[in-house]
Design an enzyme around this catalytic site. Structure first.
Site, PDB file in Angstrom:
ATOM      1  CB  CYS A   1     -95.396  34.493   0.985  1.00 49.14           C
ATOM      2  SG  CYS A   1     -95.668  35.582   0.978  1.00 49.14           S
TER       3      CYS A   1
HETATM    4  N1  SAJ Z   1     -88.113  27.087   2.606  1.00 52.64           N
HETATM    5  C1  SAJ Z   1     -87.874  26.162   2.927  1.00 52.64           C
HETATM    6  N2  SAJ Z   1     -86.935  25.420   1.976  1.00 52.64           N
HETATM    7  C2  SAJ Z   1     -86.763  26.183   0.748  1.00 52.64           C
HETATM    8  C3  SAJ Z   1     -87.078  27.033   0.528  1.00 52.64           C
HETATM    9  C4  SAJ Z   1     -87.635  27.923   1.520  1.00 52.64           C
HETATM   10  O1  SAJ Z   1     -87.935  25.000   3.960  1.00 52.64           O
HETATM   11  O2  SAJ Z   1     -86.051  25.754  -0.437  1.00 52.64           O
HETATM   12  C5  SAJ Z   1     -88.670  27.933   3.719  1.00 52.64           C
HETATM   13  C6  SAJ Z   1     -88.527  28.993   4.439  1.00 52.64           C
HETATM   14  O3  SAJ Z   1     -86.998  28.923   5.805  1.00 52.64           O
HETATM   15  C7  SAJ Z   1     -89.483  29.349   5.059  1.00 52.64           C
HETATM   16  C8  SAJ Z   1     -90.505  29.569   3.788  1.00 52.64           C
HETATM   17  O4  SAJ Z   1     -90.060  27.502   3.178  1.00 52.64           O
HETATM   18  O5  SAJ Z   1     -89.556  29.444   6.252  1.00 52.64           O
HETATM   19  C9  SAJ Z   1     -90.494  30.326   2.768  1.00 52.64           C
HETATM   20  O6  SAJ Z   1     -89.028  30.138   1.903  1.00 52.64           O
HETATM   21  P1  SAJ Z   1     -89.475  31.377   0.839  1.00 52.64           P
HETATM   22  O7  SAJ Z   1     -88.107  31.490   0.551  1.00 52.64           O
HETATM   23  O8  SAJ Z   1     -90.533  31.971  -0.128  1.00 52.64           O
HETATM   24  O9  SAJ Z   1     -89.228  33.103   1.585  1.00 52.64           O
HETATM   25  P2  SAJ Z   1     -91.185  34.581   1.569  1.00 52.64           P
HETATM   26  O10 SAJ Z   1     -92.163  33.793   1.751  1.00 52.64           O
HETATM   27  O11 SAJ Z   1     -90.440  35.493   2.513  1.00 52.64           O
HETATM   28  O12 SAJ Z   1     -90.527  35.035   0.503  1.00 52.64           O
HETATM   29  C10 SAJ Z   1     -91.363  34.186  -0.882  1.00 52.64           C
HETATM   30  C11 SAJ Z   1     -90.748  35.066  -1.851  1.00 52.64           C
HETATM   31  N3  SAJ Z   1     -89.324  33.993  -1.966  1.00 52.64           N
HETATM   32  C12 SAJ Z   1     -88.713  33.514  -2.767  1.00 52.64           C
HETATM   33  O13 SAJ Z   1     -89.137  33.704  -4.240  1.00 52.64           O
HETATM   34  C13 SAJ Z   1     -87.063  33.125  -2.765  1.00 52.64           C
HETATM   35  C14 SAJ Z   1     -91.858  34.868  -3.289  1.00 52.64           C
HETATM   36  O14 SAJ Z   1     -92.167  33.258  -3.022  1.00 52.64           O
HETATM   37  C15 SAJ Z   1     -92.618  35.398  -2.858  1.00 52.64           C
HETATM   38  O15 SAJ Z   1     -92.216  36.507  -3.630  1.00 52.64           O
HETATM   39  C16 SAJ Z   1     -92.883  36.087  -1.269  1.00 52.64           C
HETATM   40  O16 SAJ Z   1     -92.578  35.160  -0.569  1.00 52.64           O
HETATM   41  C17 SAJ Z   1     -94.340  36.747  -1.500  1.00 52.64           C
HETATM   42  O17 SAJ Z   1     -94.479  37.687  -0.745  1.00 52.64           O
HETATM   43  O18 SAJ Z   1     -94.849  35.585  -2.148  1.00 52.64           O
END
Ligand code: SAJ
Length: 453
Positions: free
Chosen positions: A290
Site C-alpha cells: 500500500c
Molecule cells: N513504516 C515506517 N515508519 C513508520 C511506520 C511504518 O518505516 O513510522 C514502514 C513499515 O515498516 C512498513 C511500511 O512503512 O514497511 C508500511 O507500514 P504500515 O504500518 O502503513 O503498514 P501496512 O502497509 O501494512 O498497512 C497500512 C495501514 N497501516 C496503518 O494504518 C497502521 C493503513 O495505512 C492501510 O489501512 C493499509 O496500509 C492499506 O491496506 O492501505
C-alpha cells in the site's frame, strides 16, 4: 402522448423502488448472496466477516491453490483463523471457486483485487478491468457492485461504470455501483474488518444506500460520503499521509546522523506533546502493498490534470533511498573494523515488510540483501515468519538464529523488529549490530557494538 410517458416513468420509478426495496430486504434478511473477487489480505477476511454474520459468500480467485486452501479450511492469511474458514465452509456459508459463472447468481459483488504500479510507476488497474469485464458478462438487474481496491479518483465512475454498462444495464438505476476503501492493517490485533470504520461512496445516492445497507450488516460504523471519487480520495489521503510522514522521519534520521543526535530520543521527546504531533519512525525503507504504491496513484492522476505533486513524489524518493542509506551504514561499520562489504558476512534479522507479519512483498530487506550480494558480501537471513526468499535471483532460506552464527557474522542488521526476537541475546552474541528500528532501544546499559539509524 405526454400522459402516457408520465405513466411509463411513474411505472418505472415504482419498479425501481420495488427493486431497491427487494435488494435492501434481501440484505437485511441476510438472504443476499455475496461474491468477493480476490481472496487476499482484504478479500479473505471480508468473506469470513460476511459468513460470520449469516450470509452465503462465494470467494473467487484465479489462484487455484487459494481456492483449494479455502476448501480444506486452511488459512493462508495471518489475520484469518483456519478454524473460522473450516466452520463456515462446513456450514455452507462460505465457498471458493475459480469459476466466474457464479457471478450471475449473486446480489452483491465486491472486488478486492491488487492495484500494483507498473515499472514506469504508473497505476496498473488491469486486475480491476479484468474483474469488471467478468462482472459485466453476468451482470443482472438489482446487483450491487463494490470496488474496495485502492485506486485513483475516478476509477469507479470513469473506468468500471462504462465497462459494466456495456451489458446494456444502466448504472445507478438497473444496478448499483460504489467504492468502499479497504482499511486493513495486517497484524493489527485491535482493529479488524468488523470494527474499522467503513467509508462508502456510490456513483449515485441509491448506490450509496445499497452499499451502506450491505456493509452495515458487518460493521457498526459505516460512513457515507457524497461520491465514489471522494471515497477513492479518502483512502489515498490516508496512505499518502503515512508515506510523507514516514519520509519526514527518515529525513530527520539522516539529519540527526549528520548532527550526531539520537533521532529516536528526539521523536520520543516530540511525542510528549499532547496535541498536534503524531510519531512516525525512521526505518530501512517502506514495504507492503500500500504505502509504497498508493501515493503514486494520486500523483499520476493529478499529473494528468496538470498538477505535479512534487511534495508527495519527493517523499517517495526519500523512502525509496533508505535501503541504500542502510548499505552506507553497514559499509561504515565494517570499514571502522578494517573490513569491506566484499567478503564480509552480514546477518539480516527480519525480512518481512513490518514487524510480526510474514509478508515480505516490497520489503526493503530484499533490496538491501540484493545490494549486499552485488557488493560481494556473504548474506544470511533469519525471520521467524518467513522460511525462504528470493533476492537477486538467489533463493535463500531462513537460518537458525544461533549464537555461533551471530558470532561468525561480521555485522548483524536488524531490519524487521519482530517481537519474537531476544534483542539482548542478539547484541551480546554479535560483534556489531546495526539496528534500523530502535529495537534495542529498551535494553539496559550501553552497548559499544550497537549502531542505530
Ligand atoms: N513504516 C515506517 N515508519 C513508520 C511506520 C511504518 O518505516 O513510522 C514502514 C513499515 O515498516 C512498513 C511500511 O512503512 O514497511 C508500511 O507500514 P504500515 O504500518 O502503513 O503498514 P501496512 O502497509 O501494512 O498497512 C497500512 C495501514 N497501516 C496503518 O494504518 C497502521 C493503513 O495505512 C492501510 O489501512 C493499509 O496500509 C492499506 O491496506 O492501505
Amino acid at each position: 402522448m405526454f400522459i402516457r410517458v408520465l405513466e411509463d416513468e411513474q411505472i418505472m420509478s415504482k419498479v425501481k423502488a420495488q427493486m431497491s426495496n427487494r435488494l435492501i430486504n434481501k440484505i437485511k434478511n441476510k438472504e443476499a448472496k455475496i461474491a468477493v473477487i480476490g481472496l487476499g489480505y482484504v478479500g479473505l477476511p471480508l468473506c469470513v466477516e460476511f459468513a460470520k454474520n449469516g450470509f452465503c459468500v462465494t470467494g473467487i480467485d484465479v489462484d487455484r491453490k487459494r481456492v483449494e486452501s479455502v476448501d480444506k479450511g486452511v488459512s493462508y492469511i495471518g489475520d484469518v483463523k483456519s478454524s473460522e474458514i473450516k466452520l463456515y465452509v462446513k456450514e455452507k456459508k462460505f465457498q471458493a471457486t475459480t469459476d466466474y459463472k457464479i457471478l450471475g447468481k449473486q446480489d452483491a459483488i465486491i472486488m478486492c483485487v491488487p492495484t500494483p504500479l507498473r515499472k514506469t510507476k504508473e497505476p496498473d488497474i488491469s486486475y480491476i478491468i479484468d474483474a469488471s469485464k467478468k462482472i459485466a458478462e453476468y451482470l443482472k438487474e438489482e446487483q450491487l457492485i463494490v470496488l474496495e481496491s485502492t485506486t485513483y479518483p475516478g476509477t469507479t465512475d470513469e473506468v468500471i461504470l462504462p465497462i459494466l454498462e456495456k451489458s446494456g444495464l444502466k448504472a445507478g438505476k438497473d444496478f448499483y455501483l460504489a467504492f468502499s476503501p479497504e482499511r486493513v492493517d495486517p497484524g493489527n490485533k485491535r482493529y479488524n474488518t468488523a470494527n474499522i470504520p467503513k467509508i462508502i461512496g456510490g456513483i449515485n445516492s441509491q448506490s450509496t444506500l445499497m452499499a451502506k445497507t450491505l456493509y452495515s450488516q458487518i460493521n457498526s460504523n459505516v460512513i457515507a460520503v457524497s461520491s465514489s471519487r471522494v471515497a477513492e480520495m479518502v483512502k489515498l489521503l490516508e496512505n499518502t499521509f503515512r508515506s510523507v510522514n514516514i519520509a519526514l522521519a527518515n529525513e530527520m534520521a539522516i539529519m540527526c546522523d549528520y548532527l550526531g543526535i539520537d533521532v529516536w530520543e528526539v521523536i520520543k521527546g516530540a511525542t510528549t506533546k499532547p496535541f498536534g504531533f503524531m510519531p512516525f519512525y525512521p526505518g530501512p525503507g517502506i514495504g507492503g502493498h500500500c504505502i509504497p504504491l498508493d501515493p503514486f496513484y494520486l500523483t499520476w492522476k493529478s499529473r494528468l490534470h496538470g498538477y505535479e505533486a512534487k511534495f508527495i513524489e519527493l517523499a517517495g524518493e526519500i523512502n525509496k533511498a533508505m535501503p541504500k542509506y542502510v548499505i552506507g551504514k553497514i559499509r561504515d561499520i565494517l570499514n571502522n573494523r578494517k573490513k569491506s562489504i566484499n567478503g564480509s558476512t552480514v546477518f539480516i534479522l527480519g525480512v518481512a515488510y513490518k514487524k510480526d507479519v510474514g509478508d515480505w512483498r516490497e520489503s526493503p530487506a530484499i533490496e538491501i540483501i540484493s545490494m549486499l550480494l552485488e557488493k560481494g558480501a556473504n548474506v544470511w537471513f533469519n525471520d521467524p515468519y518467513v522460511s525462504e526468499i528470493k533476492a537477486d535471483d538467489t533463493l535463500m532460506r531462513s537460518k537458525e538464529l544461533s549464537k555461533s552464527l551471530l558470532r561468525k557474522s561480521d555485522c548483524t542488521v536488524i531490519i524487521t523488529d519482530h517481537s519474537a526476537y531476544d534483542y539482548k541475546f542478539i547484541v551480546e552474541s554479535s560483534s556489531a549490530v546495526l539496528d534500523t528500528r530502535n529495537a534495542t532501544g529498551d535494553l539496559k546499559g550501553t552497548f559499544e557494538n550497537v549502531f542505530k539509524l
